[in-house]
Design a protein around this motif. Structure first.
Motif, PDB file in Angstrom:
ATOM      1  N   ALA A  16      -0.216   2.268   9.930  1.00  0.00           N
ATOM      2  CA  ALA A  16       1.077   1.904   9.355  1.00  0.00           C
ATOM      3  C   ALA A  16       1.997   3.124   9.274  1.00  0.00           C
ATOM      4  O   ALA A  16       3.174   3.050   9.631  1.00  0.00           O
ATOM      5  N   ARG A  21       5.417   1.197   9.731  1.00  0.00           N
ATOM      6  CA  ARG A  21       5.376  -0.161   9.202  1.00  0.00           C
ATOM      7  C   ARG A  21       4.607  -0.169   7.886  1.00  0.00           C
ATOM      8  O   ARG A  21       3.833   0.728   7.583  1.00  0.00           O
ATOM      9  N   PRO A  23       1.696  -1.191   5.400  1.00  0.00           N
ATOM     10  CA  PRO A  23       0.297  -1.575   5.611  1.00  0.00           C
ATOM     11  C   PRO A  23       0.013  -3.034   5.248  1.00  0.00           C
ATOM     12  O   PRO A  23      -0.798  -3.686   5.908  1.00  0.00           O
ATOM     13  N   LEU A  26       1.077  -5.123   8.209  1.00  0.00           N
ATOM     14  CA  LEU A  26       0.125  -5.031   9.323  1.00  0.00           C
ATOM     15  C   LEU A  26      -1.170  -5.768   9.004  1.00  0.00           C
ATOM     16  O   LEU A  26      -1.768  -6.382   9.893  1.00  0.00           O
TER      17      LEU A  26
END
Length: 61
Positions: A16, A21, A23, A26
């Motif tokens: 991530a 991004r 976590p 994801l």
């Protein structure tokens, strides 16, 4: 996706961070609870050094 990431020895948190991004996001993508945009999928595949098809291909039972 998760199996490939884990086989590479990369934690969800590290991935991530590396691709910018969240976590939690994801994690939901890996558990097929949320879709991911093309850019995220490409970043994911690039970071894991696999072709995009390796993370988007669905296994048939």
């Amino acid at each position: 996706m998760k199996a490939i990431r884990e086989a590479r020895g990369i934690s969800l948190q590290q991935l991530a961070k590396d691709i910018g991004r969240n976590p939690g996001y994801l994690s939901r993508v890996e558990r097929d609870q949320q879709g991911a945009g093309d850019r995220t999928l490409h970043l994911y595949a690039e970071r894991l050094n696999v072709p995009i098809t390796a993370i988007t291909h669905k296994e048939t039972p």
